[in-house]
Scaffold this active site. Structure first.
Site, PDB file in Angstrom:
ATOM      1  N   TYR A   9      31.866  19.043  11.354  1.00 38.10           N
ATOM      2  CA  TYR A   9      31.218  20.101  10.572  1.00 38.10           C
ATOM      3  C   TYR A   9      31.477  21.490  11.159  1.00 38.10           C
ATOM      4  CZ  TYR A   9      28.515  16.646   7.908  1.00 38.10           C
ATOM      5  OH  TYR A   9      28.121  15.624   7.084  1.00 38.10           O
TER       6      TYR A   9
ATOM      7  N   LYS B 264      31.190   6.505  18.513  1.00 30.90           N
ATOM      8  CA  LYS B 264      32.299   5.605  18.197  1.00 30.90           C
ATOM      9  C   LYS B 264      33.398   5.920  19.218  1.00 30.90           C
ATOM     10  CE  LYS B 264      33.613   2.448  15.365  1.00 30.90           C
ATOM     11  NZ  LYS B 264      33.014   1.128  15.353  1.00 30.90           N
TER      12      LYS B 264
ATOM     13  N   ASP C 247      28.214   2.042  14.020  1.00 29.04           N
ATOM     14  CA  ASP C 247      28.192   1.003  12.977  1.00 29.04           C
ATOM     15  C   ASP C 247      27.162  -0.074  13.334  1.00 29.04           C
ATOM     16  OD1 ASP C 247      29.893   0.506  15.107  1.00 29.04           O
ATOM     17  OD2 ASP C 247      31.439  -0.499  13.932  1.00 29.04           O
TER      18      ASP C 247
ATOM     19  N   ASP D 142      23.940  13.333  10.237  1.00 27.75           N
ATOM     20  CA  ASP D 142      23.698  13.669   8.833  1.00 27.75           C
ATOM     21  C   ASP D 142      23.498  12.373   8.024  1.00 27.75           C
ATOM     22  OD1 ASP D 142      23.490  14.998   6.474  1.00 27.75           O
ATOM     23  OD2 ASP D 142      25.569  15.686   6.387  1.00 27.75           O
TER      24      ASP D 142
END
Ligand code: NAD
Length: 359
Positions: free
Chosen positions: A124, A191, A224, A248
């Site tokens: 972002y 991740k 995940d 988000d």
């Protein structure tokens, strides 16, 4: 003295829920002097920009704002006003509690989570290269020369920077938040196995800083796997610490866990300024119809009042929301009722007044 607060109603359902929150704040008798600043679609129409300078100047002067949602038209050439505000005011921490509320149907009855999202970096950051642009062509050449990376000619590219300094401050913020609020555990989502040099920095910096906070547990979890845990055993989680994009997405997921976007408030905090806003967007599908649930905005106003030291008014609003939801007679359509935004606001304002009279 009254607290001077910038009120940015926003667009879509923003003005409706902002009016509702204002009414409830006023019912508590908290001394607030609002500086109303239009931004988003109405400002675009009148002033040719969705974020006029006067909005930033107002927040810089008041240091505190209550903000409704603002639409980001997809691919319209304007930077998101929401992202721009967070970056301009260096509001690096988003704090988004997701708490089960009485009388609201949900799969998991005892959720009490707080999402802490890094607000300024990651995908972002706004570093984007348009497909087919001259700049992207140069970038492709550089990447090929640097390390043999081959980016397809028809790709668009968004860059994901995550820094040690940017991460360190959000990690410290999260630990301090946990301490101040009696929370015992932080789960850092990442991740890093795939994005070794961006999420890797987030994870390593988190683990490094954790050494200074032996009283708060830090666990790491791939994002995940975290998504699975959130929908199967959210009660086992406490504070979630996430980079911008995952934060988000997970914020909306957490809103869903406790009854929907109409219920979850939020704060964007930096060292100097604070902007309080619900997690939800401008909901164009229901805008202008009096159908929006104002609770998320009202609870955002409660977070704002807590921030400026109005603890009694904060408690009155939180108790009033619980009373009205538990009672169940006045509910907006997202909660299965037929009440309008203003009827819901009036019920909460009335309950807040009664709470204050009794306490
Ligand atoms: P959204 O949150 O506006 O709406 C998603 C769904 O939730 C819709 O069905 C909507 O009707 C419902 N909903 C949202 N808030 C509600 C409320 N208070 N009461 C009842 N139902 C509610 O998400 P979206 O549709 O993806 O986004 C719409 C616009 O808002 C986009 O332009 C997006 O960029 C913008 N947005 C702004 C912010 C912000 O201002 N901080 C945050 C998210 C999205």
């Amino acid at each position: 003295m009254a607290h001077r607060i910038t009120l940015i109603p926003g667009d879509g359902i923003g003005p409706e829920v902002a009016e509702a929150a204002r009414r409830v704040v006023e019912a508590t008798g908290a001394r607030v002097e609002w500086d109303v600043q239009e931004a988003g679609a109405p400002a675009m129409e009148r002033e040719g920009t969705p974020l006029p300078d006067r909005v930033l100047r107002s927040v810089e002067a008041s240091r505190t704002a209550l903000k409704g949602p603002i639409t980001t038209p997809v691919g319209a050439g304007f930077r998101s006003v929401n992202v721009a505000l967070r970056q301009e005011l260096d509001l690096f921490a988003a704090v988004r509690p997701a708490l089960s509320l009485p009388g609201v149907a949900s799969r998991h009855p005892e959720v009490d989570l707080v999402v802490i999202r890094e607000n300024t970096e990651d995908l972002y950051a706004g570093i984007e290269f348009e497909r087919g642009s001259v700049e992207l062509e140069r970038l492709r050449r550089e990447l090929r020369a640097l390390a043999g990376f081959e980016v397809r000619a028809d790709a668009g590219v968004t860059v994901k920077p995550i820094s040690v300094s940017g991460t360190r401050r959000i990690v410290r913020f999260a630990f301090d938040f946990a301490r101040r609020n009696g929370r015992r555990s932080i789960t850092l989502g990442h991740k890093a196995n795939i994005m070794r040099f961006s999420d890797g920095v987030f994870l390593e910096t988190g683990v490094d800083e954790a050494g200074s906070y032996p009283d708060v547990n830090l666990e790491e979890c791939q994002v995940d796997a975290l998504a699975l845990r959130l929908v199967t055993e959210p009660e086992s989680l406490d504070v979630l610490l996430l980079p911008n994009l995952y934060g988000d997405i997970v914020s909306d997921l957490c809103a869903g866990l406790v009854g929907g976007l109409g219920l979850t408030p939020g704060a964007n905090l930096g060292w100097e300024y604070a902007v309080f806003e619900p997690v939800h967007g401008s909901a164009p599908d229901i805008a202008g119809k009096g159908l929006a649930n104002p609770v998320a905005m009202i609870l955002s106003a409660a977070m704002m009042l807590a921030h400026v030291g109005e603890s009694e008014a904060t408690r009155a609003i939180r108790e009033a929301v619980k009373t009205v939801l538990a009672d169940g007679r006045v509910r907006t359509p997202d909660l299965g009722g037929t009440a309008s935004t203003s009827e819901m606001a009036e019920a909460i304002a009335g309950a807040a007044r009664s709470f204050l009279v009794q306490s």
